[in-house]
Scaffold this motif. Structure first.
Motif, PDB file in Angstrom:
ATOM      1  N   TYR A  38       0.840  -1.199   0.000  1.00  0.00           N
ATOM      2  CA  TYR A  38       0.000   0.000   0.000  1.00  0.00           C
ATOM      3  C   TYR A  38       0.880   1.257   0.000  1.00  0.00           C
ATOM      4  CZ  TYR A  38      -3.375   3.393   1.811  1.00  0.00           C
ATOM      5  OH  TYR A  38      -4.178   4.483   1.994  1.00  0.00           O
ATOM      6  N   PRO A  39       0.597   2.190  -0.905  1.00  0.00           N
ATOM      7  CA  PRO A  39       1.465   3.364  -1.013  1.00  0.00           C
ATOM      8  C   PRO A  39       1.210   4.436   0.051  1.00  0.00           C
ATOM      9  CG  PRO A  39      -0.243   3.431  -2.697  1.00  0.00           C
ATOM     10  CD  PRO A  39      -0.418   2.130  -1.969  1.00  0.00           C
ATOM     11  N   GLY A  40       0.275   4.228   0.938  1.00  0.00           N
ATOM     12  CA  GLY A  40       0.120   5.157   2.067  1.00  0.00           C
ATOM     13  C   GLY A  40      -0.791   6.340   1.809  1.00  0.00           C
ATOM     14  N   THR A  41      -1.578   6.263   0.724  1.00  0.00           N
ATOM     15  CA  THR A  41      -2.408   7.399   0.303  1.00  0.00           C
ATOM     16  C   THR A  41      -3.234   8.027   1.436  1.00  0.00           C
ATOM     17  OG1 THR A  41      -2.654   6.064  -1.700  1.00  0.00           O
ATOM     18  CG2 THR A  41      -3.930   8.120  -1.598  1.00  0.00           C
ATOM     19  N   CYS A  42      -3.974   7.234   2.182  1.00  0.00           N
ATOM     20  CA  CYS A  42      -4.885   7.791   3.195  1.00  0.00           C
ATOM     21  C   CYS A  42      -4.263   7.850   4.593  1.00  0.00           C
ATOM     22  CB  CYS A  42      -6.164   6.947   3.280  1.00  0.00           C
ATOM     23  SG  CYS A  42      -7.150   6.988   1.777  1.00  0.00           S
TER      24      CYS A  42
END
Ligand code: GLU
Length: 289
Positions: free
Chosen positions: A129-133
């Motif tokens: 997960y790229p950490g967006t939220c």
């Protein structure tokens, strides 16, 4: 004087298809270990995915296992009847700041991940997960939740590792009783989904909560779930649960080397039965004479 708990095992199929030989092998491994330890065997129906699971498949599970000669303790735990137990655990972890809501769709994540093509992958091969939220402000989070937007709950892996605060591992035993200590590596999963967006739980939290509630001391399951155990050990530590011992057994494979599964159209136990194979013959073929 403290007495040690009754060795307790569980076979935990999902009723989203008919049981195949891989399931029979896992069920028989559980029966074998339960007998060796003088313990009990439970059956758990893992039907959190209400779209894919069916009552007729569930009925077939009981029928096929009884035909195989397996017996288990009643009552059978059906996960769909225990969503509130999973919600309690998710609330506990969220309240401690260890889970955060993620509003991303799969497409959102795919776009963000494609932008960083060298993104590492989790043990199942999914890009981390790229950490967006993750860094979203509290106000925006509250506003989006209040407006009814669906969110998954992801673990904040760094915070969770810090909260667990210790080296995590488990006792893994092999076919011949020999055991070894395995170091858990939950960080390999990144900020994994612990509460799904489409259903109010996930495989990971449901299995950890149920193994705890049911007093499972020995988890016997396929090698394909070996890496998931790292994440399960982290959740167990965060929730203050004891660690079961684990045995991840070998997987049965087809002629092409693929693991038997519903998607590879592995032969159903009931097809063999209809062809006239007896339960004893099947046990013998699987090495449980
Ligand atoms: N429900 C899972 C399956 O059918 C098994 C989960 C487990 O044993 O932890 O593959």
């Amino acid at each position: 004087m403290t007495t040690s708990p009754l060795p307790t095992l569980r076979f935990a199929p999902s009723p989203n298809g008919y049981l195949h030989l891989g399931h029979a092998y896992c069920a028989l491994q559980n029966e074998r270990v339960a007998a060796k330890l003088g313990g009990q065997l439970l059956l758990r129906i893992e039907n959190i995915d209400l779209d894919r699971c069916r009552r007729d498949y569930e009925a077939a599970i009981f029928e096929d296992l009884a035909w195989l000669g397996l017996s288990w303790q009643e009552p059978v735990r059906r996960q769909s009847e225990h969503f509130s137990d999973y919600a309690c655990a998710l609330e506990d972890l969220t309240g401690r700041g260890l889970l955060f809501p993620c509003f991303c769709s799969r497409a959102d994540i795919a776009r963000a991940v494609n932008a960083a093509s060298d993104r590492p992958r989790d043990p199942d091969g999914t890009p981390l997960y790229p950490g967006t939220c993750k860094t979203m402000g509290a106000d925006e989070r509250a506003q989006r939740l209040a407006s009814g937007q669906h969110a998954a709950l992801r673990i904040n892996m760094d915070e969770a590792l810090a909260a667990a605060g210790m080296r995590l591992g488990w006792c893994e035993y092999g076919e011949e009783d020999e055991s070894r200590d395995v170091t858990a590596e939950p960080a390999l999963w990144g900020d994994a989904v612990i509460g799904r967006r489409d259903i109010p739980t996930s495989y990971h939290i449901a299995v950890v909560v149920d193994d705890h509630i049911q007093g499972v001391t020995d988890v016997v399951r396929g090698q394909d779930l070996f890496n998931a155990t790292s994440l399960h050990r982290l959740l167990q530590a965060l929730l203050g649960y004891d660690a079961p011992r684990y045995h991840h057994h070998k997987l049965l494979r087809d002629k092409g080397g693929e693991k038997l599964s519903k998607s590879t159209r592995a032969k159903a136990m009931r097809s063999l039965r209809n062809e006239g194979v007896s339960a004893n013959e099947l046990r013998r073929r699987l090495g449980f004479a």
